[in-house]
Scaffold this motif. Sequence first.
Motif, PDB file in Angstrom:
ATOM      1  N   PRO A   1     -83.585  26.164 -62.488  1.00  0.00           N
ATOM      2  CA  PRO A   1     -84.263  25.078 -61.785  1.00  0.00           C
ATOM      3  C   PRO A   1     -84.753  25.522 -60.401  1.00  0.00           C
ATOM      4  CG  PRO A   1     -82.308  24.245 -62.871  1.00  0.00           C
ATOM      5  CD  PRO A   1     -82.271  25.736 -63.021  1.00  0.00           C
ATOM      6  N   GLY A   2     -86.058  25.451 -60.197  1.00  0.00           N
ATOM      7  CA  GLY A   2     -86.632  25.813 -58.913  1.00  0.00           C
ATOM      8  C   GLY A   2     -86.821  27.297 -58.689  1.00  0.00           C
ATOM      9  N   VAL A   3     -86.515  28.129 -59.698  1.00  0.00           N
ATOM     10  CA  VAL A   3     -86.656  29.583 -59.569  1.00  0.00           C
ATOM     11  C   VAL A   3     -87.605  30.073 -60.658  1.00  0.00           C
ATOM     12  CG1 VAL A   3     -85.489  31.811 -59.546  1.00  0.00           C
ATOM     13  CG2 VAL A   3     -84.325  29.790 -58.648  1.00  0.00           C
ATOM     14  N   HIS A   4     -88.676  30.736 -60.250  1.00  0.00           N
ATOM     15  CA  HIS A   4     -89.713  31.176 -61.174  1.00  0.00           C
ATOM     16  C   HIS A   4     -89.852  32.698 -61.121  1.00  0.00           C
ATOM     17  CE1 HIS A   4     -91.227  27.004 -61.708  1.00  0.00           C
ATOM     18  NE2 HIS A   4     -90.745  26.883 -60.473  1.00  0.00           N
ATOM     19  N   ARG A   5     -89.853  33.315 -62.295  1.00  0.00           N
ATOM     20  CA  ARG A   5     -90.045  34.764 -62.420  1.00  0.00           C
ATOM     21  C   ARG A   5     -91.524  35.049 -62.593  1.00  0.00           C
ATOM     22  NH1 ARG A   5     -90.636  38.760 -66.210  1.00  0.00           N
ATOM     23  NH2 ARG A   5     -90.789  37.217 -67.875  1.00  0.00           N
ATOM     24  N   ILE A   6     -92.056  35.930 -61.721  1.00  0.00           N
ATOM     25  CA  ILE A   6     -93.475  36.291 -61.762  1.00  0.00           C
ATOM     26  C   ILE A   6     -93.574  37.805 -61.921  1.00  0.00           C
ATOM     27  CG2 ILE A   6     -95.658  36.264 -60.510  1.00  0.00           C
ATOM     28  CD1 ILE A   6     -94.593  33.835 -58.953  1.00  0.00           C
ATOM     29  N   PRO A   7     -93.898  38.317 -63.122  1.00  0.00           N
ATOM     30  CA  PRO A   7     -94.057  39.764 -63.286  1.00  0.00           C
ATOM     31  C   PRO A   7     -95.399  40.216 -62.718  1.00  0.00           C
ATOM     32  CG  PRO A   7     -94.404  38.637 -65.384  1.00  0.00           C
ATOM     33  CD  PRO A   7     -94.029  37.583 -64.393  1.00  0.00           C
ATOM     34  N   LEU A   8     -95.365  41.217 -61.866  1.00  0.00           N
ATOM     35  CA  LEU A   8     -96.572  41.776 -61.272  1.00  0.00           C
ATOM     36  C   LEU A   8     -96.762  43.202 -61.775  1.00  0.00           C
ATOM     37  CD1 LEU A   8     -96.263  40.612 -57.538  1.00  0.00           C
ATOM     38  CD2 LEU A   8     -97.401  39.464 -59.453  1.00  0.00           C
ATOM     39  N   PRO A   9     -98.005  43.611 -62.036  1.00  0.00           N
ATOM     40  CA  PRO A   9     -98.239  44.954 -62.584  1.00  0.00           C
ATOM     41  C   PRO A   9     -97.925  46.050 -61.579  1.00  0.00           C
ATOM     42  CG  PRO A   9    -100.315  43.877 -62.031  1.00  0.00           C
ATOM     43  CD  PRO A   9     -99.246  42.836 -61.871  1.00  0.00           C
ATOM     44  N   LEU A  10     -97.462  47.184 -62.119  1.00  0.00           N
ATOM     45  CA  LEU A  10     -97.201  48.384 -61.322  1.00  0.00           C
ATOM     46  C   LEU A  10     -98.150  49.488 -61.786  1.00  0.00           C
ATOM     47  CD1 LEU A  10     -93.292  48.510 -61.325  1.00  0.00           C
ATOM     48  CD2 LEU A  10     -94.762  47.896 -59.405  1.00  0.00           C
ATOM     49  N   PRO A  11     -98.817  50.165 -60.864  1.00  0.00           N
ATOM     50  CA  PRO A  11     -99.760  51.225 -61.238  1.00  0.00           C
ATOM     51  C   PRO A  11     -99.058  52.544 -61.518  1.00  0.00           C
ATOM     52  CG  PRO A  11     -99.791  50.928 -58.871  1.00  0.00           C
ATOM     53  CD  PRO A  11     -98.846  49.887 -59.419  1.00  0.00           C
ATOM     54  N   MET A  12     -98.202  52.553 -62.529  1.00  0.00           N
ATOM     55  CA  MET A  12     -97.489  53.770 -62.885  1.00  0.00           C
ATOM     56  C   MET A  12     -97.197  53.724 -64.371  1.00  0.00           C
ATOM     57  SD  MET A  12     -93.973  52.715 -60.913  1.00  0.00           S
ATOM     58  CE  MET A  12     -93.185  54.290 -61.121  1.00  0.00           C
ATOM     59  N   ASP A  13     -96.911  54.896 -64.978  1.00  0.00           N
ATOM     60  CA  ASP A  13     -96.757  54.973 -66.429  1.00  0.00           C
ATOM     61  C   ASP A  13     -95.413  54.472 -66.917  1.00  0.00           C
ATOM     62  OD1 ASP A  13     -98.585  58.100 -66.579  1.00  0.00           O
ATOM     63  OD2 ASP A  13     -99.279  56.034 -66.779  1.00  0.00           O
ATOM     64  N   GLY A  14     -94.359  54.662 -66.132  1.00  0.00           N
ATOM     65  CA  GLY A  14     -93.024  54.336 -66.607  1.00  0.00           C
ATOM     66  C   GLY A  14     -92.769  52.838 -66.620  1.00  0.00           C
ATOM     67  N   LEU A  15     -92.577  52.279 -65.449  1.00  0.00           N
ATOM     68  CA  LEU A  15     -92.337  50.847 -65.333  1.00  0.00           C
ATOM     69  C   LEU A  15     -93.669  50.116 -65.255  1.00  0.00           C
ATOM     70  CD1 LEU A  15     -89.399  50.857 -62.767  1.00  0.00           C
ATOM     71  CD2 LEU A  15     -89.277  50.280 -65.196  1.00  0.00           C
ATOM     72  N   LYS A  16     -93.858  49.144 -66.121  1.00  0.00           N
ATOM     73  CA  LYS A  16     -95.136  48.439 -66.201  1.00  0.00           C
ATOM     74  C   LYS A  16     -95.223  47.256 -65.247  1.00  0.00           C
ATOM     75  CE  LYS A  16     -96.729  51.051 -69.493  1.00  0.00           C
ATOM     76  NZ  LYS A  16     -97.822  52.015 -69.214  1.00  0.00           N
ATOM     77  N   ALA A  17     -94.092  46.720 -64.822  1.00  0.00           N
ATOM     78  CA  ALA A  17     -94.128  45.515 -64.000  1.00  0.00           C
ATOM     79  C   ALA A  17     -92.870  45.416 -63.150  1.00  0.00           C
ATOM     80  CB  ALA A  17     -94.257  44.265 -64.885  1.00  0.00           C
ATOM     81  N   VAL A  18     -92.961  44.598 -62.118  1.00  0.00           N
ATOM     82  CA  VAL A  18     -91.815  44.257 -61.276  1.00  0.00           C
ATOM     83  C   VAL A  18     -91.753  42.743 -61.199  1.00  0.00           C
ATOM     84  CG1 VAL A  18     -93.216  44.440 -59.164  1.00  0.00           C
ATOM     85  CG2 VAL A  18     -90.711  44.561 -59.017  1.00  0.00           C
ATOM     86  N   ASN A  19     -90.551  42.208 -61.283  1.00  0.00           N
ATOM     87  CA  ASN A  19     -90.371  40.758 -61.185  1.00  0.00           C
ATOM     88  C   ASN A  19     -90.283  40.329 -59.734  1.00  0.00           C
ATOM     89  OD1 ASN A  19     -90.202  40.310 -63.999  1.00  0.00           O
ATOM     90  ND2 ASN A  19     -88.033  40.864 -64.003  1.00  0.00           N
ATOM     91  N   VAL A  20     -91.165  39.426 -59.348  1.00  0.00           N
ATOM     92  CA  VAL A  20     -91.049  38.733 -58.067  1.00  0.00           C
ATOM     93  C   VAL A  20     -90.535  37.338 -58.373  1.00  0.00           C
ATOM     94  CG1 VAL A  20     -92.353  37.732 -56.158  1.00  0.00           C
ATOM     95  CG2 VAL A  20     -92.824  40.062 -56.896  1.00  0.00           C
ATOM     96  N   SER A  21     -89.523  36.909 -57.653  1.00  0.00           N
ATOM     97  CA  SER A  21     -88.964  35.572 -57.860  1.00  0.00           C
ATOM     98  C   SER A  21     -89.473  34.628 -56.791  1.00  0.00           C
ATOM     99  CB  SER A  21     -87.431  35.613 -57.826  1.00  0.00           C
ATOM    100  OG  SER A  21     -86.921  36.378 -58.896  1.00  0.00           O
ATOM    101  N   ALA A  22     -89.999  33.486 -57.219  1.00  0.00           N
ATOM    102  CA  ALA A  22     -90.442  32.443 -56.301  1.00  0.00           C
ATOM    103  C   ALA A  22     -89.427  31.312 -56.334  1.00  0.00           C
ATOM    104  CB  ALA A  22     -91.824  31.932 -56.695  1.00  0.00           C
ATOM    105  N   ILE A  23     -88.753  31.099 -55.201  1.00  0.00           N
ATOM    106  CA  ILE A  23     -87.789  30.016 -55.080  1.00  0.00           C
ATOM    107  C   ILE A  23     -88.496  28.857 -54.385  1.00  0.00           C
ATOM    108  CG2 ILE A  23     -85.518  29.328 -54.238  1.00  0.00           C
ATOM    109  CD1 ILE A  23     -84.756  32.255 -54.095  1.00  0.00           C
TER     110      ILE A  23
END
Length: 337
Positions: free
Chosen positions: A19-41
């Motif tokens: 409740p009140g916490v949203h996961r926002i995956p943002l792209p990463l410009p690299m081959d290994g990890l495709k995204a990073v989660n930013v949390s919006a509270i």
Amino acid sequence: MSASTRADWTRPDVEEVAPGVHRIPLPLPMDGLKAVNVSAIIGEDQHTLIDGGWEVEVAQRALDDALGELGLATQDFDQCLVTHHHRGHFTMAMGLRQRAGLIVGLGEGEAPQLEEIRRDNGLAGSRTLLLAAGATSVLEEMAKFPEERADRSLWSDPDRWLFDDESVAAAGRSLRVKATPGHTSGHVVFFDDNSDLVFSGDHVLPHITPSIGFQAKPVQSPLADYLDSLAAMLAESDRVLLPAHGPAGGSLHRRVEELLAHHEHRLTQTEAAVRAGASTAFEVTRALRWTRHERHLDELDPMNQMLATTETLAHLQLLAAQERVRESAVDGVWRYR
């Protein structure tokens, strides 16, 4: 809350994970990890971001679009609390400070790392470790890539240093800062004790193990630090895991126990490679297998070869401290037997 059933956690959608916490995956410009989660509270009057992503245009647009789905814009947020200094987490937080006036908070143990990045792009530490590991071929491959000059404004000190066990007001909540050195020397996680959540950054990830030893200014025993920080998680009450990479949900304690078992197994494998005749960290790295796909080192790109080598070196340093192997320096290369 169980782990998300979403097939692809990197898909650019907004997911309410609590409740009140949203996961926002943002792209990463690299081959290994495709995204990073930013949390919006989201609070009644104030809103907070946990981690900021990588300061590139595609990630900026993705964040703007995601917040727009929530009826918000970056200017509606008052702060961004960052788990560690790696550019996929920290640099867009600093960009948001410039563009939208967000206050940025970072663990105080990251101060030497930022200083080193501003001094030499943070590359000297990696060069030192690769030379000590006998990995000159990796250094030669890395040298073929154009050197990226750091935008010093994105590596400035934050507005606020965060300290172990302090409480931070965040969108009407109280988040408890916990220092968790290992992945980086100043990594922190944020406990929301009232909601049984932990924003774990890269300290505890659900599907992969975080790199150990890759940071601008090397420390004496990063793996020992990391294992101590993992053990400290078991002293906490169990929490729902909100990681920086991977789906949200699942048990903090269960994943920590898996990570501890993984590193004990890796220490055993590393010791066995030395007993079989490998004498440098690079030789040991080549003897081991990497990723969940059990790849040989030659199958990895140069960046991941560097990460694998520095992580092996961290395991060897701990084995030496435990007197399971002997360490000596020969012509600037650390050797093990």
